[in-house]
Every structure is written in structure tokens, then in C-alpha cells.
Write a protein that holds these residues in place. Structure first.
Motif, PDB file in Angstrom:
ATOM      1  N   SER A  28       0.818  -1.213   0.000  1.00  0.00           N
ATOM      2  CA  SER A  28       0.000   0.000   0.000  1.00  0.00           C
ATOM      3  C   SER A  28       0.848   1.258   0.000  1.00  0.00           C
ATOM      4  O   SER A  28       2.049   1.239   0.293  1.00  0.00           O
ATOM      5  CB  SER A  28      -0.908   0.006   1.233  1.00  0.00           C
ATOM      6  OG  SER A  28      -0.115   0.045   2.419  1.00  0.00           O
ATOM      7  N   ILE A  29       0.177   2.381  -0.333  1.00  0.00           N
ATOM      8  CA  ILE A  29       0.715   3.727  -0.149  1.00  0.00           C
ATOM      9  C   ILE A  29      -0.314   4.529   0.629  1.00  0.00           C
ATOM     10  O   ILE A  29      -1.480   4.122   0.724  1.00  0.00           O
ATOM     11  CB  ILE A  29       1.043   4.418  -1.497  1.00  0.00           C
ATOM     12  CG1 ILE A  29      -0.244   4.626  -2.312  1.00  0.00           C
ATOM     13  CG2 ILE A  29       2.059   3.616  -2.282  1.00  0.00           C
ATOM     14  CD1 ILE A  29      -0.020   5.462  -3.575  1.00  0.00           C
ATOM     15  N   TRP A  30       0.124   5.678   1.203  1.00  0.00           N
ATOM     16  CA  TRP A  30      -0.821   6.455   1.983  1.00  0.00           C
ATOM     17  C   TRP A  30      -0.466   7.936   1.961  1.00  0.00           C
ATOM     18  O   TRP A  30       0.631   8.335   1.559  1.00  0.00           O
ATOM     19  CB  TRP A  30      -0.885   5.950   3.420  1.00  0.00           C
ATOM     20  CG  TRP A  30       0.381   6.134   4.206  1.00  0.00           C
ATOM     21  CD1 TRP A  30       0.940   7.308   4.622  1.00  0.00           C
ATOM     22  CD2 TRP A  30       1.249   5.093   4.668  1.00  0.00           C
ATOM     23  NE1 TRP A  30       2.076   7.084   5.328  1.00  0.00           N
ATOM     24  CE2 TRP A  30       2.310   5.732   5.375  1.00  0.00           C
ATOM     25  CE3 TRP A  30       1.226   3.709   4.580  1.00  0.00           C
ATOM     26  CZ2 TRP A  30       3.337   5.012   5.971  1.00  0.00           C
ATOM     27  CZ3 TRP A  30       2.250   3.002   5.170  1.00  0.00           C
ATOM     28  CH2 TRP A  30       3.287   3.640   5.848  1.00  0.00           C
ATOM     29  N   LEU A  31      -1.436   8.732   2.419  1.00  0.00           N
ATOM     30  CA  LEU A  31      -1.257  10.164   2.659  1.00  0.00           C
ATOM     31  C   LEU A  31      -1.608  10.434   4.113  1.00  0.00           C
ATOM     32  O   LEU A  31      -2.654  10.009   4.597  1.00  0.00           O
ATOM     33  CB  LEU A  31      -2.164  10.996   1.742  1.00  0.00           C
ATOM     34  CG  LEU A  31      -2.307  12.474   2.119  1.00  0.00           C
ATOM     35  CD1 LEU A  31      -0.979  13.218   1.973  1.00  0.00           C
ATOM     36  CD2 LEU A  31      -3.388  13.145   1.288  1.00  0.00           C
ATOM     37  N   ARG A  32      -0.704  11.168   4.801  1.00  0.00           N
ATOM     38  CA  ARG A  32      -0.978  11.587   6.174  1.00  0.00           C
ATOM     39  C   ARG A  32      -0.606  13.054   6.323  1.00  0.00           C
ATOM     40  O   ARG A  32       0.296  13.553   5.642  1.00  0.00           O
ATOM     41  CB  ARG A  32      -0.171  10.750   7.176  1.00  0.00           C
ATOM     42  CG  ARG A  32      -0.622   9.301   7.273  1.00  0.00           C
ATOM     43  CD  ARG A  32       0.275   8.510   8.209  1.00  0.00           C
ATOM     44  NE  ARG A  32      -0.105   7.109   8.266  1.00  0.00           N
ATOM     45  CZ  ARG A  32       0.642   6.155   8.839  1.00  0.00           C
ATOM     46  NH1 ARG A  32       1.804   6.480   9.390  1.00  0.00           N
ATOM     47  NH2 ARG A  32       0.238   4.909   8.849  1.00  0.00           N
ATOM     48  N   ASN A  33      -1.303  13.744   7.224  1.00  0.00           N
ATOM     49  CA  ASN A  33      -1.020  15.154   7.539  1.00  0.00           C
ATOM     50  C   ASN A  33      -1.125  16.055   6.311  1.00  0.00           C
ATOM     51  O   ASN A  33      -0.528  17.138   6.274  1.00  0.00           O
ATOM     52  CB  ASN A  33       0.363  15.305   8.167  1.00  0.00           C
ATOM     53  CG  ASN A  33       0.510  14.473   9.426  1.00  0.00           C
ATOM     54  OD1 ASN A  33      -0.442  14.361  10.216  1.00  0.00           O
ATOM     55  ND2 ASN A  33       1.676  13.885   9.615  1.00  0.00           N
ATOM     56  N   GLY A  34      -1.839  15.614   5.301  1.00  0.00           N
ATOM     57  CA  GLY A  34      -2.102  16.451   4.152  1.00  0.00           C
ATOM     58  C   GLY A  34      -0.993  16.548   3.137  1.00  0.00           C
ATOM     59  O   GLY A  34      -1.219  16.987   2.002  1.00  0.00           O
ATOM     60  N   ASN A  35       0.270  16.152   3.496  1.00  0.00           N
ATOM     61  CA  ASN A  35       1.368  16.291   2.535  1.00  0.00           C
ATOM     62  C   ASN A  35       2.429  15.201   2.642  1.00  0.00           C
ATOM     63  O   ASN A  35       3.459  15.280   1.974  1.00  0.00           O
ATOM     64  CB  ASN A  35       2.040  17.659   2.707  1.00  0.00           C
ATOM     65  CG  ASN A  35       2.561  17.871   4.121  1.00  0.00           C
ATOM     66  OD1 ASN A  35       2.503  16.976   4.960  1.00  0.00           O
ATOM     67  ND2 ASN A  35       3.061  19.066   4.378  1.00  0.00           N
ATOM     68  N   GLU A  36       2.202  14.191   3.468  1.00  0.00           N
ATOM     69  CA  GLU A  36       3.184  13.114   3.617  1.00  0.00           C
ATOM     70  C   GLU A  36       2.723  11.892   2.819  1.00  0.00           C
ATOM     71  O   GLU A  36       1.907  11.096   3.288  1.00  0.00           O
ATOM     72  CB  GLU A  36       3.355  12.750   5.097  1.00  0.00           C
ATOM     73  CG  GLU A  36       3.958  13.859   5.939  1.00  0.00           C
ATOM     74  CD  GLU A  36       4.088  13.431   7.401  1.00  0.00           C
ATOM     75  OE1 GLU A  36       3.823  12.250   7.702  1.00  0.00           O
ATOM     76  OE2 GLU A  36       4.450  14.279   8.230  1.00  0.00           O
ATOM     77  N   TYR A  37       3.262  11.767   1.596  1.00  0.00           N
ATOM     78  CA  TYR A  37       2.940  10.623   0.752  1.00  0.00           C
ATOM     79  C   TYR A  37       4.038   9.582   0.921  1.00  0.00           C
ATOM     80  O   TYR A  37       5.221   9.853   0.633  1.00  0.00           O
ATOM     81  CB  TYR A  37       2.854  11.046  -0.712  1.00  0.00           C
ATOM     82  CG  TYR A  37       1.717  11.996  -1.019  1.00  0.00           C
ATOM     83  CD1 TYR A  37       0.446  11.504  -1.292  1.00  0.00           C
ATOM     84  CD2 TYR A  37       1.910  13.372  -1.051  1.00  0.00           C
ATOM     85  CE1 TYR A  37      -0.609  12.367  -1.588  1.00  0.00           C
ATOM     86  CE2 TYR A  37       0.877  14.238  -1.343  1.00  0.00           C
ATOM     87  CZ  TYR A  37      -0.387  13.726  -1.606  1.00  0.00           C
ATOM     88  OH  TYR A  37      -1.423  14.582  -1.897  1.00  0.00           O
ATOM     89  N   LYS A  38       3.653   8.375   1.353  1.00  0.00           N
ATOM     90  CA  LYS A  38       4.660   7.343   1.616  1.00  0.00           C
ATOM     91  C   LYS A  38       4.163   5.974   1.162  1.00  0.00           C
ATOM     92  O   LYS A  38       2.963   5.753   0.971  1.00  0.00           O
ATOM     93  CB  LYS A  38       5.008   7.299   3.110  1.00  0.00           C
ATOM     94  CG  LYS A  38       5.735   8.546   3.601  1.00  0.00           C
ATOM     95  CD  LYS A  38       6.132   8.409   5.064  1.00  0.00           C
ATOM     96  CE  LYS A  38       6.885   9.652   5.536  1.00  0.00           C
ATOM     97  NZ  LYS A  38       7.308   9.536   6.955  1.00  0.00           N
ATOM     98  N   ALA A  39       5.136   5.067   0.982  1.00  0.00           N
ATOM     99  CA  ALA A  39       4.836   3.665   0.669  1.00  0.00           C
ATOM    100  C   ALA A  39       5.300   2.808   1.828  1.00  0.00           C
ATOM    101  O   ALA A  39       6.371   3.043   2.408  1.00  0.00           O
ATOM    102  CB  ALA A  39       5.546   3.234  -0.613  1.00  0.00           C
ATOM    103  N   ALA A  40       4.481   1.798   2.152  1.00  0.00           N
ATOM    104  CA  ALA A  40       4.790   0.933   3.289  1.00  0.00           C
ATOM    105  C   ALA A  40       5.728  -0.174   2.841  1.00  0.00           C
ATOM    106  O   ALA A  40       5.297  -1.273   2.508  1.00  0.00           O
ATOM    107  CB  ALA A  40       3.512   0.355   3.875  1.00  0.00           C
ATOM    108  N   ALA A  41       7.037   0.101   2.824  1.00  0.00           N
ATOM    109  CA  ALA A  41       8.019  -0.896   2.404  1.00  0.00           C
ATOM    110  C   ALA A  41       8.297  -1.869   3.541  1.00  0.00           C
ATOM    111  O   ALA A  41       7.766  -1.746   4.650  1.00  0.00           O
ATOM    112  CB  ALA A  41       9.297  -0.196   1.960  1.00  0.00           C
TER     113      ALA A  41
END
Length: 550
Positions: free
Chosen positions: A460-473
């Protein structure tokens, strides 16, 4: 006898169920079934229990028989009638090279109709007559005509091979069952035949199953080839489009460079023409001055020279300093190098854009219709009626706590599962400050807190705090290369390749890929709309239709 005569129309009434021929000396068992005397006697001689072959009724003592004279007479009449019909209707057939010929015929060999295992002789219809009428010959074992009669006889006892030894898997005669095969498992030839026939039937069914599996595999291989051909055609078209665009860009840059060079050359030439014209005008003026100076200098009139020399010397020199005047040279290697460098930047940017477009077009052909599964939705989630939108609600709904439902984490699965092939779908995330997207294994734990990592069955990937785009490696989360707020995310998966990829649909940018995944069970799309964030994150996640790019 009228009753007997009236029953001659049914042939089955006069056939022994053991030898399958017309009764010879028929007897009737206590259970009411009829057999040839020799057939039933031989049958019981080869078994330990006296049992009726048809109804399987067991007799603890072998019954004493007498010939059923009424049935015997009826059988004889039927046999005679049948033989007469056969004689009238059948013309003896001459034996062909591949036929079994009658061993008794001397001159014109006729086609054999039966072979006798006792006589080791094959007979035509005419020479078989004695075996049907002579009592001693009636007891002989007749079979369909065969050439290799010796193979049907026991080479040791010179008796017909009528039994089968299941222990040694070989055919035996009656004497064999009383000697070297005495303690073995012996069955009748018919029983062994039926058993082997059933076994062959099972083998045939297995072979047919193997054939079907291989035919399905052929279809699968052909389908893979068709898909590969489609991919090759699309890749070929994309390559033609990309290289055509590159060539066009190069030609355009070349034309612009040449045009610029020509414009600068024309400007240089125009400037030079102006200089030359101006210089020629000055030369003409200077020549005029030179002539005047020569005339004055030749005069011998002192007064005239002194009076005119002052006016001639005053203002005759040009005011322009030509030593600092230069003509601009045409562009040299530096201009070409600059143009090529600029072209390289342009091409790199254009190629990257075209490759991104081509990649997204290729994966969009695997678009599938995904809808949300309400049976898996957390009790605080709100799903649209069409199953395409999900958002976080304020009320904890009273829903059945079935095993499929997420109980702690506000997530929901798609209805569609995937265990092979490729699939792609797009999700609109516009206006949200938090969300989670990806695919997950069917067996993940849905009843407690979840960790969105591949080790736990999430890609998966996600967005948090409106500007933190990350992938769950597998290790620490990976920051995604997002320059502007994502509007729509594309999710692509190749089950066999173990690949899960995410794309920024609007800018055609590849965000992240999980590679080398070992998928062993069903995978489901999963969605998490995140917390409401004081109303800032109330927008839903929307599964949107895929707009295929030409």
C-alpha cells in the motif's frame, strides 16, 4: 408344443448366460434360472461356493439336476429354425487375406465363423454344424474366429485358458488352478475381463482428463501468446509514436538552428553592406579632397595657395574611427553545442513524458470494475449505494461482526478478488488529507490494529497530515516523489510477476512499485478513507472509471 412354437420369437429365452449360445441339455436351478448342463457344472467346479451366476443365490449343497426336456425341445427347435434361416439368408463368404479361414475347407477356403478351443480348429458355417448337433462336440468351447488358437491354450496342460490368476497376472487353465496356482487368487476369465475392462476404463478416463488438462494448457498458452501479441502491437505502436515524435523534435530543432544561423548571416551581410557603402562614400570624398590638394600644391601663385589651403585643410578628415568597427561573425561551434545541449534537455523531457504516457496506456488495458464489499466495511464507514465511494462517518453503526469485517481499522475490501493475471483500477483522492490504498491478502487479520506492510499482507501507499505521501516498504516507509497534491491514483498488479505499482494518473508519474512479491493466495483491493480531521478529510475515496488514453 404350440406354446413352445409361439415363444420362438424371443431369442434371449434360449441363450445360456454363461456361454451366450443356444441351450444344450438345459437344466433349471432351484432359483428358476436356466443354463447348459455343461456350463453350470464347469462353473461350479471352478468355484468354492455353489452360487447362481445371475441372482447370486447360494446353495449349500450342489443341487441334483435333470435335463429340462421341454426347454431342450424348444431350444432344439429354435436352433434348427435359426440354422435354416441362416442357411437361406447367408451365402458362404470366401475368406479374404485378412480373414480367419476355415481349417476344414480344402479347395475354396470360406470365412470362419467360430474357433474351437478344444479342437484348435476354425470352422465356417457349414463345418461348424457338427459342433451344434453332436452331443460330445456341443461341450467344446467356441469363441469368435481367431488365427492364433494356440495362444488360447495352456502350453503346459494343453487345456483352454479359461481362468485368470490375479496373483501372477496371467491366464491359466483348470489344471493350473489345481497345481502351481492352487493357493493363488483365481477368478473366471469373464470376471477378470470385466475387472480389467473397468480398470482400462478408469485409465482411459484418466487419459482423457490429462488430454483435457493439456488442451486447456494449450488454450492458456495460446491466450498468453494473444496477450503477448497485443502487448507487442501496443509497444510497437508506442515506439513508433515516440520515435516519430523524437525525429520531429530533432528536425524542428535542426530547422530552428539552421534558420537562426541563416538569419544571423543575413544580418551580418546587411551590416557589412552598410559599412561598405559608407566606406565607399568616404573614399569618394577623400579622392575629391586628394584631387583638390594636388591642384593647389602645383600652383606657383603664392597668394592663391595661402588663401585656399586653410579652407581645404579645415574639416576634411572623417569623424568615424573605422579601426573599432567589426562585422559580427556567423555562429560557430559554440552555438551548435548550445543548440545540441538545449535539444538534449528538450528530448529528455519529451521522452520521459511520452514513456510515462505509453506505460500508463499499456497498463490501462487491464482495467477492471471494482466495487466495495459492505460485508468487510468497518462500522464507521459510509458506502455509496453503487459501491464506488467510501467516507468516514460519525456514527458507529450496529453491524454484524462477521469474520470478513474490519473491527478496529476503518478499512473496506473490494468485492473482486484476484489470484492470477493483471488488473488495474483508479481511485480519486482529491480534497483529502489522509487515505490508504493498495491490495491485501485474503487471510490478513481484520479484527485488530493493522500494520500496512508486506510482511503483514499489505502492499500500500498512503497520505498523512495532508502532505506526507509514503509507501509501506519492508523497512522504513519510503517517501514518494509527489510534487503536487495527488488527484487520482492508479493501482496496477501483475500476480505472476509479483508486482504492485502505483501511479499519479493526472501527471502520468510512476509513484512506487513493490517487486519480487510471492503471492500465494487471493488478493483484494483495499481502501481506507482515514480520519475526518475536523471535517477537513470528509471527502470520499471514489473508485472512478478509467479513461483510456489514445
Amino acid at each position: 408344443m404350440a406354446c413352445a412354437g409361439s415363444s420362438l420369437h424371443s431369442e434371449e429365452q434360449f441363450l445360456c448366460s454363461i456361454c451366450l449360445d443356444v441351450f444344450t441339455d438345459p437344466i433349471t436351478t432351484p432359483c428358476g434360472h436356466n443354463y447348459c448342463n455343461a456350463c453350470i457344472t464347469h462353473y461350479w467346479d471352478t468355484t468354492d461356493v455353489c452360487q447362481c451366476p445371475l441372482c447370486k443365490e447360494t446353495f449349500y449343497k450342489r443341487p441334483a439336476f435333470s435335463v429340462n426336456k421341454v426347454l431342450s425341445e424348444m431350444a432344439d427347435q429354435f436352433r434348427t429354425s435359426k440354422q435354416m434361416k441362416t442357411t437361406l439368408a447367408t451365402t458362404p463368404e470366401p475368406a479374404e487375406p485378412d480373414d480367419v479361414s476355415c481349417d476344414v475347407c480344402t479347395e475354396n477356403k470360406l470365412k470362419a465363423v467360430k474357433s474351437c478351443l478344444m479342437c484348435l480348429t476354425s470352422y465356417c458355417e457349414t463345418h461348424l454344424e457338427r459342433h451344434r448337433t453332436v452331443p460330445a462336440l456341443k461341450r467344446h468351447t467356441l469363441i469368435g474366429p481367431v488365427k492364433n488358437l494356440e495362444d488360447y491354450m495352456c502350453k503346459k496342460h494343453d487345456r483352454p485358458l479359461e481362468m485368470y490368476c490375479k496373483t501372477d497376472h496371467t491366464c491359466v487353465c483348470q489344471f493350473c488352478t489345481q497345481s502351481e496356482h492352487k493357493s493363488h487368487q483365481i477368478v473366471s476369465m469373464k470376471e477378470a475381463y470385466e475387472g480389467k475392462k473397468a480398470e482400462l476404463g478408469d485409465t482411459e478416463a484418466e487419459v482423457q482428463q490429462m488430454i483435457q488438462e493439456r488442451q486447456l494448457k494449450i488454450q492458456e498458452v495460446k491466450h498468453s501468446v494473444d496477450l503477448s501479441q497485443k502487448d507487442a502491437d501496443r509497444e510497437r505502436a508506442d515506439s513508433v509514436q515516440v520515435f516519430t515524435a523524437l525525429i520531429s523534435c530533432i528536425e524542428r530543432s535542426q530547422a530552428e538552428l539552421i534558420g537562426g544561423i541563416e538569419e544571423k548571416q543575413k544580418a551580418t551581410e546587411k551590416q557589412a553592406e552598410g559599412f561598405i557603402k559608407e566606406l565607399q562614400q568616404e573614399i569618394t570624398e577623400l579622392k575629391k579632397r586628394s584631387s583638390e590638394l594636388k591642384q593647389i600644391s602645383l600652383t606657383e601663385d603664392h597668394l592663391h595657395l595661402l588663401q585656399n589651403s586653410t579652407s581645404i585643410n579645415t574639416g576634411w578628415k572623417p569623424t568615424k574611427d573605422w579601426t573599432k568597427v567589426k562585422v559580427h561573425q556567423s555562429p560557430g561551434l559554440g552555438t551548435l553545442r548550445t543548440a545540441v545541449a538545449q535539444l538534449e534537455k528538450t528530448l529528455s523531457k519529451d521522452v520521459e513524458k511520452m514513456l510515462r504516457d505509453a506505460e500508463l496506456r499499456r497498463i490501462q488495458q487491464y482495467a477492471v470494475d471494482v466495487t466495495l464489499d459492505p460485508d468487510t466495511a468497518h462500522c464507521e464507514l459510509i458506502l455509496s449505494e453503487d459501491g464506488k465511494q467510501v467516507s468516514r462517518g460519525d456514527v458507529n453503526k450496529n453491524l454484524p461482526d462477521n469474520k470478513e469485517r474490519f473491527s478496529s481499522s476503518p478499512c473496506v475490501f473490494g468485492k473482486q478478488s484476484f489470484s492470477s493475471g493483471r488488473f488495474y483500477y483508479e481511485v480519486e483522492v482529491k480534497g483529502k488529507t489522509e487515505w490508504y490504498l493498495g491490495v491485501a491478502r485474503e487471510s490478513i487479520n481484520r479484527k485488530g490494529p493493522i500494520s500496512l506492510t508486506p510482511n503483514n499482507g499489505y502492499w500500500s501507499i498512503w497520505l498523512r497530515n495532508g502532505n506526507e505521501y509514503k509507501a509501506a516498504a519492508a523497512g522504513p516507509p519510503v517517501l514518494l516523489p509527489v510534487r503536487e497534491e495527488l488527484q487520482k491514483v492508479g493501482v496496477f498488479m501483475d500476480y505472476e510477476e509479483g508486482l504492485v505499482s502505483f501511479y499519479d494518473v493526472e501527471s502520468r508519474v510512476h509513484l512506487y512499485s513493490f517487486t519480487g512479491c510471492a503471492f500465494t493466495e487471493k488478493l483484494y483491493p483495499f481502501f481506507g478513507p482515514g480520519l475526518k480531521d475536523g471535517g477537513k478529510n470528509s471527502a470520499p475515496l471514489i473508485i472512478s472509471p478509467v479513461n483510456h488514453t489514445d
